[in-house]
Design a protein around this motif. Sequence first.
Motif, PDB file in Angstrom:
ATOM      1  N   ALA A  64       0.807  -0.995  -0.044  1.00 19.45           N
ATOM      2  CA  ALA A  64      -0.037  -0.101  -0.028  1.00 19.45           C
ATOM      3  C   ALA A  64       0.760   1.038   0.130  1.00 19.45           C
ATOM      4  CB  ALA A  64      -0.994  -0.263   1.218  1.00 19.45           C
ATOM      5  N   VAL A  65       1.952   1.221   0.806  1.00 21.83           N
ATOM      6  CA  VAL A  65       3.014   2.267   0.870  1.00 21.83           C
ATOM      7  C   VAL A  65       3.499   2.596  -0.625  1.00 21.83           C
ATOM      8  CG1 VAL A  65       5.026   3.373   1.536  1.00 21.83           C
ATOM      9  CG2 VAL A  65       3.278   2.195   3.316  1.00 21.83           C
ATOM     10  N   PRO A  73      10.804   4.698   0.453  1.00 28.04           N
ATOM     11  CA  PRO A  73      11.269   4.050   1.884  1.00 28.04           C
ATOM     12  C   PRO A  73      11.000   2.756   1.682  1.00 28.04           C
ATOM     13  CG  PRO A  73       8.961   5.427   1.684  1.00 28.04           C
ATOM     14  CD  PRO A  73       9.575   5.614   0.472  1.00 28.04           C
ATOM     15  N   VAL A  74      10.267   1.864   0.815  1.00 36.06           N
ATOM     16  CA  VAL A  74      10.243   0.698   0.556  1.00 36.06           C
ATOM     17  C   VAL A  74      11.412   0.152  -0.057  1.00 36.06           C
ATOM     18  CG1 VAL A  74       8.950  -1.445  -0.736  1.00 36.06           C
ATOM     19  CG2 VAL A  74       7.849   0.671   0.505  1.00 36.06           C
ATOM     20  N   GLN A  75      11.983   1.050  -1.003  1.00 40.71           N
ATOM     21  CA  GLN A  75      13.100   0.590  -1.567  1.00 40.71           C
ATOM     22  C   GLN A  75      14.316   0.868  -0.780  1.00 40.71           C
ATOM     23  OE1 GLN A  75      13.078   3.197  -5.211  1.00 40.71           O
ATOM     24  NE2 GLN A  75      12.467   1.449  -6.568  1.00 40.71           N
ATOM     25  N   ALA A  76      14.155   1.705   0.276  1.00 36.59           N
ATOM     26  CA  ALA A  76      15.483   1.839   1.231  1.00 36.59           C
ATOM     27  C   ALA A  76      15.359   0.665   2.112  1.00 36.59           C
ATOM     28  CB  ALA A  76      15.133   3.090   1.968  1.00 36.59           C
ATOM     29  N   LEU A  77      14.216   0.142   2.733  1.00 33.72           N
ATOM     30  CA  LEU A  77      14.171  -0.857   3.477  1.00 33.72           C
ATOM     31  C   LEU A  77      14.669  -2.381   2.755  1.00 33.72           C
ATOM     32  CD1 LEU A  77      13.179  -2.250   5.884  1.00 33.72           C
ATOM     33  CD2 LEU A  77      10.701  -2.470   4.909  1.00 33.72           C
ATOM     34  N   ILE A  78      14.414  -2.472   1.440  1.00 34.07           N
ATOM     35  CA  ILE A  78      15.105  -3.564   0.651  1.00 34.07           C
ATOM     36  C   ILE A  78      16.381  -3.452   0.507  1.00 34.07           C
ATOM     37  CG2 ILE A  78      14.952  -4.624  -1.602  1.00 34.07           C
ATOM     38  CD1 ILE A  78      11.935  -3.739  -1.827  1.00 34.07           C
ATOM     39  N   LYS A  79      17.005  -2.195   0.322  1.00 36.66           N
ATOM     40  CA  LYS A  79      18.292  -2.248   0.424  1.00 36.66           C
ATOM     41  C   LYS A  79      19.107  -2.568   1.724  1.00 36.66           C
ATOM     42  CE  LYS A  79      21.664   1.257  -1.304  1.00 36.66           C
ATOM     43  NZ  LYS A  79      21.784   2.746  -1.810  1.00 36.66           N
ATOM     44  N   GLU A  80      18.350  -2.116   2.775  1.00 32.86           N
ATOM     45  CA  GLU A  80      18.892  -2.402   4.290  1.00 32.86           C
ATOM     46  C   GLU A  80      18.869  -3.872   4.287  1.00 32.86           C
ATOM     47  OE1 GLU A  80      17.585  -1.930   8.660  1.00 32.86           O
ATOM     48  OE2 GLU A  80      16.990  -0.271   7.170  1.00 32.86           O
TER      49      GLU A  80
END
Length: 86
Positions: A64-65, A73-80
Amino acid sequence: MPSSTSFNHETVSLDGEHFSDCEFRDCRLTFAGGEAPVFKNCKIVDCEWKFEGPAEQTLAHLKAVWNAGGKAPVQALIKEITGGGR
């Protein structure tokens, strides 16, 4: 804690489990949002990942985000998660 076990064509619940030197082949691996599983020297081949309960709800939230324009922010989370930021 399963150790040196081969799982074949089984449904395996992962919540709170610790696996060591295990092989998962053609399994359905389920996670419901409990304590994260630990995999040490395990091999996972052609398995299906199934998320249930709170884990499924978390993924729906991330979707949803993403769809609301929050791709960064979702891509940053995946990167992390993948260690891509190191």
